[in-house]
Enzyme design. Structure first.
Site, mmCIF file in Angstrom:
data_model
loop_
_atom_site.group_PDB
_atom_site.id
_atom_site.type_symbol
_atom_site.label_atom_id
_atom_site.label_comp_id
_atom_site.label_asym_id
_atom_site.label_seq_id
_atom_site.Cartn_x
_atom_site.Cartn_y
_atom_site.Cartn_z
ATOM 1 C CB SER A 143 -8.170 0.790 5.868
ATOM 2 O OG SER A 143 -8.805 2.045 5.934
ATOM 3 C CB SER A 174 -7.606 3.647 3.249
ATOM 4 O OG SER A 174 -6.839 2.915 4.195
ATOM 5 C CE LYS A 184 -3.700 2.107 2.809
ATOM 6 N NZ LYS A 184 -4.530 1.904 4.024
#
Lengths: 434, 434
Positions: free
Chosen positions: B172, B148, B79
């Protein structure tokens, strides 16, 4: 003054064991000294005369059956923010006056378990903040005994009790100890559970003790902690020390000169002392302390201030109101700084046995204030052990004190260092009001 | 689709050890799959094709010399809030776009040490909050992949990588895993150091992983933690579970009915399941999470928001601005509640092997949002391990998921329970965009 009032703490159970002393005689003598001196000193909110005498008799019976506890018969006073079952915890705050505590605070339960005799509750500033208590300084009735543990410090100075307990959130143990010419010891943060103690600021509150000597402080501390070996009398190696220049510069000239004189005596006795600056600005440490203390006070008192605003003293009220203005982000930054600065200071403190500095910027001021917290709050923020040692008198006869500070967790080592220092310094006489 | 893209994680080093597979072939196949699917999915910010191929060659030479590491040759995506040395950590935030990270984040260093091959950086919502990333849901391009960790979830779903890493501060990891039909595992708070990860809220940020199966998640988790015994394949005892009624009532009807159906299957396979309510109102837990998260975000972004206000997406900006309005007292109360509620919930969770609830209130919504964080944030607040298991499809073909939660610290036990559950449920086919 009755000779029993001068016994070192560890002599009390020792003489009881040898049947040279009864608890009842000691408590009688203690209550007489309180009766004689209390009108001038006003150290006590409440004295549990009957309870103390009953407990003395019980302890005498216990001793007769061969059981003598580590603090057997030691009289003790508790700052009035600490719960004693059956007595109200008034905390100098009218709305609390009428509610007797249901149970002993953890520290009180422990003291009783060790054989100590609870005499009663000593005066505190309102809720352990800065609005003065009625107590006078036993060295000069127009001076403050310091705060917030005003009564606990004054009671030991006036020979009303050889051991008292207080709390410190900024400087409330070591500062009144300094002003009253007694030993004040605030061990490392969380050294003892705070159950049954009215909080002022959760992450800063410490319990601390007052005694007439370092050896007494060590004796009581070790007993309270249940360390198995009572290492008193304490060791005698000359220590390695830093003398903190930052605080000499902030102190009154007479105090700064006194500390230099103390350092000279220690050096002559073999201590290695360097003058050093803290690795961080004192004012940053104080600002971090201030933000955390006021935020926590603001949160604690939010509902109470709405309910009974008029019960608040002006200093406490204003601090709580300022605390309610602090944004969460400022508190978070302060907490992160506290962690970072603690690491930095720990590595500074790890270079020596202890650092020394004045306990306060000057001797006890007049009674409109409880004194200047700057020299003590730094160490409360960091949670390091700090001990105030009486180290002289001003030209007009007020106590001066040297503060010793060691790394977090090194409480016992600090007591050893302080005992060495105490032996080098001339001891103070009892104060005029004792 | 190339068969190499279906290998379970532990088969990769096993086949390499047996010389049935080369890392270079696996990385080539992986890069081809990315090339084929990426125009539709848009999971990646940057793919380090050359770096990955070079590392594959190095790992093949290492294997030829007899050294095969626990994640030897396993492709991994990070990420884009996690530092990879030499690549910028853009975090969907323009001011960060031009600064290559100096060093690998701790998790990246550990992955490399275990022989994993870094493919590149996956899309995140802006700074891991709620302003959507460009990524599409591989099951339906008009739906959000969740956030996210949008790219990390979508990449595993699209068979672009068998392992990716994300972060969770509210929901997330497990929410995008649920929306994308893959396994998302957020171990207990502080299971792995966050060094080199851009913070969103200090006390809530967790690292988490995405895989196609529970066994893969367990294999990667155990390797990352350096637990000595790799306990895969996992145990098979039917677990004792609570089905949490509070969340069924908050879920869309199709989701609630699905969970009842999942519970029925588990019961038929021998699990003991009771329907239970949490011992505390879900909305209290969510309010506490909200106050802590927004306060910490407000503190973190204070200076940046003043400097580059226009770089902020509307959701992040508004959350930061709200966070700056929170008074310190509210944060302190929230933190104390968090501690109290954690104790309460821990004793609730200790009665069973795990609790089950939907991972999200519904299937993936449209791309204007990243979804509803209520079902996940409760467990992030408490720091308990949570795992999202794909457990079915809606009538129009979107993934549905069951969340399993266990006591703090019981990460491995939760993996065992989840593996049992996974075996009872039919497995999902690859999504249309894979």
């Amino acid at each position: 003054m009755n000779q029993l009032l001068h016994l070192p703490l560890r002599e009390i159970p020792a003489r009881i064991r040898q049947r040279q002393l009864s608890v009842s005689d000691l408590i009688q003598a203690t209550l007489q000294q309180i009766e004689r001196t209390e009108p001038d000193v006003q150290a006590w909110v409440e004295i549990d005369r009957d309870g103390a005498l009953r407990e003395a008799e019980r302890l005498d019976r216990l001793a007769a059956r061969g059981t003598v506890l580590p603090l057997h018969g030691v009289p003790v006073g508790l700052k009035d923010v600490i719960d004693v079952a059956g007595l109200p915890t008034r905390a100098g705050f009218a709305p609390l006056a009428d509610h007797p505590a249901q149970a002993d605070a953890a520290i009180v339960a422990r003291l009783r378990e060790l054989g100590a005799v609870v005499l009663g509750k000593t005066h505190t500033t309102q809720l352990a903040f800065a609005d003065p208590a009625p107590t006078r300084n036993p060295w000069a009735p127009d001076r403050t005994p310091g705060g917030s543990s005003s009564g606990s410090a004054a009671a030991v100075a006036a020979r009303q009790s050889p051991l008292t307990v207080g709390t410190q959130t900024a400087g409330s143990v070591v500062r009144p100890a300094a002003y009253c010419g007694v030993v004040g010891f605030k061990p490392s943060l969380d050294w003892f559970p705070l159950d049954g103690v009215i909080p002022l600021a959760w992450s800063l509150d410490h319990l601390g003790i007052f005694t007439r000597s370092v050896e007494d402080a060590a004796y009581a501390y070790v007993a309270l902690c249940a360390h198995q070996r009572l290492e008193v009398p304490l060791a005698t190696e000359p220590p390695r020390l830093f003398l903190l220049v930052d605080f000499l510069e902030l102190a009154e000239p007479e105090v700064a000169a006194h500390l230099q004189d103390v350092a000279r005596r220690f050096r002559e006795a073999g201590a290695r002392i360097e003058e050093r600056r803290l690795p961080v600005d004192v004012h940053l440490l104080l600002a971090v302390h201030h933000v955390i203390m006021l935020s926590e006070m603001g949160a604690l008192h939010q509902q109470m201030l709405e309910r009974v605003p008029d019960a608040y003293g002006p200093r406490l009220r204003s601090a709580v109101e300022v605390g309610q203005l602090v944004p969460a982000g400022a508190l978070l930054h302060a907490r992160r700084l506290r962690r970072r600065l603690s690491t930095l200071l720990d590595s500074f403190l790890s270079q020596v046995d202890a650092v020394i500095l004045p306990t306060a910027s000057g001797p006890a001021p007049d009674r409109s204030t409880t004194g200047d917290r700057r020299f003590q709050a730094v160490w409360t923020l960091l949670g390091t052990p700090a001990l105030s040692l009486p180290s002289g008198l001003t030209h007009d006869g007020l106590p001066l004190a040297t503060q010793l500070v060691a790394r977090f967790g090194h409480d016992r080592h600090l007591l050893h260092v302080a005992a060495w220092c105490e032996r080098i310094l001339p001891s103070l006489p009892p104060p005029p009001l004792a």
